[in-house]
Design a protein around this motif. Structure first.
Motif, PDB file in Angstrom:
ATOM      1  N   ALA A   1       0.831  -1.208   0.000  1.00 56.95           N
ATOM      2  CA  ALA A   1       0.000   0.000   0.000  1.00 56.95           C
ATOM      3  C   ALA A   1       0.861   1.253   0.000  1.00 56.95           C
ATOM      4  O   ALA A   1       0.414   2.314  -0.396  1.00 56.95           O
ATOM      5  CB  ALA A   1      -0.933  -0.004   1.204  1.00 56.95           C
ATOM      6  N   LYS A   2       2.104   1.126   0.471  1.00 64.12           N
ATOM      7  CA  LYS A   2       3.010   2.274   0.448  1.00 64.12           C
ATOM      8  C   LYS A   2       3.583   2.487  -0.932  1.00 64.12           C
ATOM      9  O   LYS A   2       4.264   3.472  -1.180  1.00 64.12           O
ATOM     10  CB  LYS A   2       4.204   2.024   1.377  1.00 64.12           C
ATOM     11  CG  LYS A   2       3.909   2.100   2.850  1.00 64.12           C
ATOM     12  CD  LYS A   2       5.218   1.873   3.607  1.00 64.12           C
ATOM     13  CE  LYS A   2       4.969   1.540   5.052  1.00 64.12           C
ATOM     14  NZ  LYS A   2       6.225   1.159   5.724  1.00 64.12           N
ATOM     15  N   GLY A   3       3.374   1.509  -1.813  1.00 63.64           N
ATOM     16  CA  GLY A   3       3.955   1.609  -3.143  1.00 63.64           C
ATOM     17  C   GLY A   3       5.339   0.985  -3.228  1.00 63.64           C
ATOM     18  O   GLY A   3       6.087   1.250  -4.153  1.00 63.64           O
TER      19      GLY A   3
ATOM     20  N   PHE B   1      -9.975  -2.103  -1.684  1.00 66.14           N
ATOM     21  CA  PHE B   1      -8.746  -2.739  -2.166  1.00 66.14           C
ATOM     22  C   PHE B   1      -8.602  -2.619  -3.684  1.00 66.14           C
ATOM     23  O   PHE B   1      -7.485  -2.533  -4.189  1.00 66.14           O
ATOM     24  CB  PHE B   1      -8.681  -4.200  -1.721  1.00 66.14           C
ATOM     25  CG  PHE B   1      -8.275  -4.347  -0.283  1.00 66.14           C
ATOM     26  CD1 PHE B   1      -6.952  -4.176   0.082  1.00 66.14           C
ATOM     27  CD2 PHE B   1      -9.197  -4.626   0.704  1.00 66.14           C
ATOM     28  CE1 PHE B   1      -6.562  -4.277   1.408  1.00 66.14           C
ATOM     29  CE2 PHE B   1      -8.825  -4.734   2.029  1.00 66.14           C
ATOM     30  CZ  PHE B   1      -7.494  -4.559   2.379  1.00 66.14           C
TER      31      PHE B   1
ATOM     32  N   MET C   1      -7.093   0.710  -4.341  1.00 65.34           N
ATOM     33  CA  MET C   1      -5.653   0.724  -4.060  1.00 65.34           C
ATOM     34  C   MET C   1      -4.877  -0.200  -5.001  1.00 65.34           C
ATOM     35  O   MET C   1      -3.659  -0.177  -5.043  1.00 65.34           O
ATOM     36  CB  MET C   1      -5.394   0.260  -2.621  1.00 65.34           C
ATOM     37  CG  MET C   1      -5.758   1.262  -1.543  1.00 65.34           C
ATOM     38  SD  MET C   1      -4.743   2.764  -1.591  1.00 65.34           S
ATOM     39  CE  MET C   1      -3.196   2.186  -0.897  1.00 65.34           C
TER      40      MET C   1
ATOM     41  N   LEU D   1      -4.867  -3.484  -4.617  1.00 64.69           N
ATOM     42  CA  LEU D   1      -4.236  -4.458  -3.717  1.00 64.69           C
ATOM     43  C   LEU D   1      -5.027  -5.767  -3.644  1.00 64.69           C
ATOM     44  O   LEU D   1      -4.796  -6.583  -2.763  1.00 64.69           O
ATOM     45  CB  LEU D   1      -4.136  -3.881  -2.299  1.00 64.69           C
ATOM     46  CG  LEU D   1      -3.112  -2.766  -2.090  1.00 64.69           C
ATOM     47  CD1 LEU D   1      -3.207  -2.229  -0.677  1.00 64.69           C
ATOM     48  CD2 LEU D   1      -1.714  -3.265  -2.374  1.00 64.69           C
TER      49      LEU D   1
ATOM     50  N   ARG E   1       2.163   1.624  -8.297  1.00 61.05           N
ATOM     51  CA  ARG E   1       3.076   1.723  -7.152  1.00 61.05           C
ATOM     52  C   ARG E   1       3.400   3.175  -6.851  1.00 61.05           C
ATOM     53  O   ARG E   1       3.510   3.563  -5.699  1.00 61.05           O
ATOM     54  CB  ARG E   1       4.360   0.931  -7.424  1.00 61.05           C
ATOM     55  CG  ARG E   1       4.242  -0.531  -7.076  1.00 61.05           C
ATOM     56  CD  ARG E   1       5.616  -1.134  -6.812  1.00 61.05           C
ATOM     57  NE  ARG E   1       6.454  -1.132  -7.999  1.00 61.05           N
ATOM     58  CZ  ARG E   1       6.394  -2.083  -8.931  1.00 61.05           C
ATOM     59  NH1 ARG E   1       5.553  -3.074  -8.806  1.00 61.05           N
ATOM     60  NH2 ARG E   1       7.186  -2.033  -9.967  1.00 61.05           N
TER      61      ARG E   1
ATOM     62  N   ARG F   1       0.226   4.766  -5.226  1.00 63.34           N
ATOM     63  CA  ARG F   1      -0.024   4.300  -3.852  1.00 63.34           C
ATOM     64  C   ARG F   1       0.932   4.998  -2.901  1.00 63.34           C
ATOM     65  O   ARG F   1       2.142   4.982  -3.113  1.00 63.34           O
ATOM     66  CB  ARG F   1       0.209   2.797  -3.736  1.00 63.34           C
ATOM     67  CG  ARG F   1      -0.920   1.954  -4.265  1.00 63.34           C
ATOM     68  CD  ARG F   1      -0.852   0.563  -3.682  1.00 63.34           C
ATOM     69  NE  ARG F   1       0.246  -0.229  -4.197  1.00 63.34           N
ATOM     70  CZ  ARG F   1       0.154  -1.055  -5.241  1.00 63.34           C
ATOM     71  NH1 ARG F   1      -0.993  -1.197  -5.863  1.00 63.34           N
ATOM     72  NH2 ARG F   1       1.191  -1.751  -5.639  1.00 63.34           N
TER      73      ARG F   1
END
Lengths: 314, 550
Positions: A219-221, B67, B70, B72, B100, B103
């Motif tokens: 989630a932080k990339g 999700f 995101m 994910l 990426r 996020r």
């Protein structure tokens, strides 16, 4: 922490006593007689009997055991029946090749197995993963001596790129010669170790990759590679290090076989010679020595957990 | 980031265009799932400076929505149509590398369980700093400075020292603040919060909700807030999206949905939320106590070899009486010792000292062997029905095991099990099935049947409805009340949820740090709390100003 170490060190005492008693009894129960070996093939029954009395082997078992325990308590492992040298001194003379062989094996095995297992976990189900799993099943299944002779046949006898056998100390012959002689024994001995550690690494890393904090990192990339290196491996370390510790037992067994095949004058060979000659004090001393090393290494490994996981405190 | 930059950013993404716009999104589930789509044709927006709550029960698709935004989701759960537009960019058209980059920088997420969402072996400060490491070219010193800045921003005490702490050294609320700080580090336009307060105590929950509101106001970000809890919704939402089985059934402003719900499902959900007003209870005959505990103490630790190690007094001189047909509620936050008390009473743990009388026998300190015959008198239902049933045994096997241990014949145990299944509202034919074939609520019913099969005198419910959806929760509470009456049970009801306690408990006991601070009839305690701690608990319960139906 200090309390814990002290407790653990103290707790080795009863373990060593139990090992001592077991070894003593097992040896006496096994067939064979050192007196007969000393006396040789043409000795009369009287000769053998005389030697037995000299060695104290005719005393009641409990008396012999007591004598040995007393001796151990004073820090003496006893004297070899044949060479008449103190067991301690024999161990001292032979320890270098064994120590170096074991060290090289562990370093090599960890260096190969941890990356292999990690990649297998990362790409689980892929061709690489299946190859690693196949290799580790194979590694478990092939006995050390079979593998050793195969390696000797191909690399030493056919391709002639490595020496067949022998040991050259790095202190007398230099690092290069030492390493050239080490390659084959280390390869043979480490395969089973690599299999074991790679499997454990794979399982452990796979489990960690399912954790919530890996999701947080995504989630932080963060990139997958960094996630693996930064978040997964360190969290997966404890079970991996544990299995390395347990594997030391495997290594000790392997050393005996490997040293015989490659004609390395280490503790493994000493064990083998002592067993063949029924040299009781040497066998007993060596087994005690090995168990002590095993316990010590596992204590160090337990302490090393604190390096990997700050939640672990002793 | 400087203040002017922040200001420029917030005015740039003006309130007119939404931060997030989801248009006709459908997400497919893998073959063999119970339905083809996790979410189906959903559309909603989140404006800048707006908190949008997506609310629904488990399986409603609310988390999948978060999700998917995101990026994910697991590989098998694929978006198949629609658009997710974040500040003008369609996220579904982005490559992995582009996602990426987005996020953390443009959108960030706060998770439910801050303990597991943080890496246990990395210092919390470094975990926040990782965000800056990935997305900025700041030097290490600048990164650290920025981390300390956001840590101060989320009101972490002594943040300079806390930078070097590991997650396990912090409290639940502090850990969630770290998560929020991490999400804020790059000032993303969209903050997604997935049940961020579900794992926290009520008082901590109230603080975290305040923090999220405050941060959203100051930083001008849009917040997509996923929750199942209408109390929380009432506290925090500007707008509400109600989801059921992957579809949006209703959306509108907070007041529209909470006060004038249109869709029957929304009405049902809101109607299931237990009220803070205690329900009316019939008078109990106080002459027949079934369970008496006196001066129960439980101390953990305290046996060091050289020095005295840290002692924890989990229960300190706890006294209680539960009469036949009575429900005594034990409420308190995590660490209050309420679960330890339950475990001591059923002797899953050994109390350090005290008396526990069940059916006239003192079981507090008797040996395990002497305890065995008393085990059937006192049974417990645990919090998590997913883990308290053995997955490899059929439900029937789990239910008959107890009685058969006490010499009941298999035929009799079996017929009792069939009878109990009907009482708990399940078909007796289901006895041959395995736990994974049931829903959470059904499993909890099975756990209740399992406990009742022993024909106990005392039933302990340890957070027995906490893991359930509200609509199911109401049914299980009704069931517990029903079996209490039917079998003359004395019930000890452990919960952290004051709404639930209000509905089922005759009397209530408030615990804090192992000590009972207040005790009395539920209605009286709620109307006129005497102890400071009880008052703070009651005040922290979310959504107090909305009169939920029940």
């Amino acid at each position: 922490m200090l309390t814990y170490v002290l407790k653990r060190v103290l707790s080795t005492i009863p373990v060593m006593v139990i090992v001592a008693v077991l070894v003593f009894l097992l040896l006496r129960l096994a067939p064979g007689d050192p007196a007969a070996v000393i006396a040789g093939d043409y000795a009369t029954a009287e000769d053998v009997e005389r030697i037995r009395t000299q060695l104290g082997l005719n005393d009641p078992m409990l008396v012999q055991l007591w004598r040995w325990i007393l001796q151990l308590a004073s820090g003496d492992l006893g004297t070899a029946i044949f060479s008449k040298k103190p067991v301690m001194e024999l161990i001292g003379q032979r320890i270098e090749p064994t120590l170096l062989l074991s060290l090289c094996t562990i370093v090599f095995a960890v260096a190969v197995a941890v990356p292999l297992g990690t990649i297998a976990a990362w790409k689980s189900g892929s061709l690489i993963d299946r190859f690693v799993m196949f290799f580790s099943v194979g590694g478990f299944s092939v006995p050390v001596f079979v593998l050793a002779y195969c390696l000797i046949y191909v690399l030493a006898m056919q391709l002639k790129i490595l020496p067949v056998q022998g040991y050259k100390s790095p202190f007398d012959h230099g690092l290069f010669t030492f390493l050239r002689h080490m390659v084959l024994p280390v390869l043979a001995l480490s395969v089973i170790f690599i299999s074991l550690i790679a499997r454990m690494t794979r399982a452990s890393v796979m489990e960690v990759l399912e954790e919530d904090y890996v999701r947080t990192a995504r989630a932080k990339g963060q990139s997958e590679w960094k996630i693996l290196m930064k978040h997964a491996v360190r969290n997966a370390a404890v079970p991996i290090v544990t299995v390395i510790g347990v594997g030391i037992a495997l290594l000790i067994g392997g050393v005996v076989v490997t040293e015989s095949v490659f004609n390395i004058p280490g503790l493994g060979r000493l064990v083998l010679d002592a067993v063949l000659a029924r040299d009781y004090p040497v066998i007993q001393g060596l087994i005690l020595f090995f168990s002590f090393i095993y316990i010590l290494i596992n204590l160090l490994i337990d302490l090393s957990y604190t390096l990997f996981d700050p939640r672990i405190r002793y | 980031m400087t203040d002017t930059q922040v200001a420029a950013k917030t005015t740039g993404a003006a309130a007119a265009t939404p931060v997030l716009e989801v248009r006709n999104l459908s997400v497919a589930l893998p073959k063999g799932a119970d339905r083809p789509f996790a979410v189906e044709d959903i559309s909603f927006t989140v404006g800048a400076r707006e908190i949008v709550c997506v609310v629904g029960e488990s399986g409603s698709g609310k988390s999948v929505t978060a999700f998917t935004t995101m990026g994910l989701n697991p590989k098998e759960v694929k978006p198949v149509s629609g658009e997710i537009i974040l500040q003008g960019e369609d996220l579904l058209k982005k490559s992995d590398a582009e996602m990426r980059r987005l996020r953390g920088e443009k959108m960030a997420m706060i998770f439910q369980e801050p303990m597991t969402a943080l890496n246990p072996v990395i210092k919390v400060g470094d975990q926040i700093r990782e965000m800056l490491e990935i997305h900025t070219d700041l030097s290490a010193a600048e990164q650290k400075e920025r981390v300390l800045e956001v840590m101060a921003d989320v009101s972490l005490p002594d943040h300079v020292k806390m930078y070097d702490s590991y997650p396990h050294q912090l409290s639940g609320g502090q850990r969630q603040r770290i998560m929020i700080a991490m999400a804020l580090a790059l000032e993303p336009g969209l903050l997604i919060a997935d049940e961020p307060t579900t794992a926290l105590d009520v008082t901590t929950q109230a603080q975290i909700l305040d923090l999220i509101k405050d941060i959203q106001r100051r930083h001008g970000s849009g917040v997509l807030f996923i929750t199942h809890d209408f109390g929380v919704v009432a506290e925090i939402a500007d707008r509400i999206v109600v989801m059921q089985k992957g579809k949006i059934v209703e959306q509108g402003t907070r007041d529209e949905i909470l006060l004038k719900p249109q869709h029957p499902y929304t009405k049902m959900l809101i109607g299931s939320v237990p009220s803070m007003t205690p329900s009316h209870r019939v008078e109990i005959d106080k002459r027949s106590p079934a369970l008496i505990a006196q001066k129960v103490n439980k101390v953990y630790g305290g046996t060091g070899l050289f020095r005295k190690s840290r002692e924890v007094h989990a229960n300190k001189d706890v006294n209680l009486v539960v009469h036949r047909r009575e429900t005594l509620g034990v409420v308190g936050e995590s660490g209050s010792g309420k679960s330890t008390l339950a475990r001591c009473i059923v002797r899953l743990q050994d109390p350090t000292s005290g008396h526990i009388e069940v059916e006239g026998a003192d079981i507090a300190t008797i040996s395990e062997n002497a305890m065995r015959p008393h085990r059937r008198d006192i049974q417990i239902v645990f919090q998590d029905p997913y883990r308290s049933l053995n997955p490899r045994r059929t439900v029937g096997q789990s239910i008959v095991e107890g009685p058969m241990n006490f010499g009941v014949s298999e035929a009799e145990a079996d017929s009792r099990a069939r009878e109990l299944m009907e009482i708990v509202g399940l078909s007796p034919d289901a006895l041959d099935r395995f736990p994974h074939q049931f829903s959470g609520g059904q499993r909890q019913r099975i756990c209740i049947a399992r406990a009742l099969a022993m024909q106990p005198k005392v039933l302990i419910a340890d957070e027995a409805v906490s893991a359930l959806d509200v609509s199911v929760q109401a049914q299980v509470l009704d069931l517990l009340d029903d079996v209490r009456e039917r079998y003359d049970l004395a019930m000890l009801f452990i919960t952290h949820d004051l709404r639930v306690a209000a509905q089922i408990c005759d009397r209530i006991m408030v615990m804090q740090n192992g000590v009972v601070v207040e005790e009395g009839e539920t209605a009286k305690v709620y109307a006129d709390p005497k102890h400071e701690y009880t008052r703070s608990l009651l005040a922290a319960a979310p959504g107090r100003d909305v009169a939920f139906a029940k």
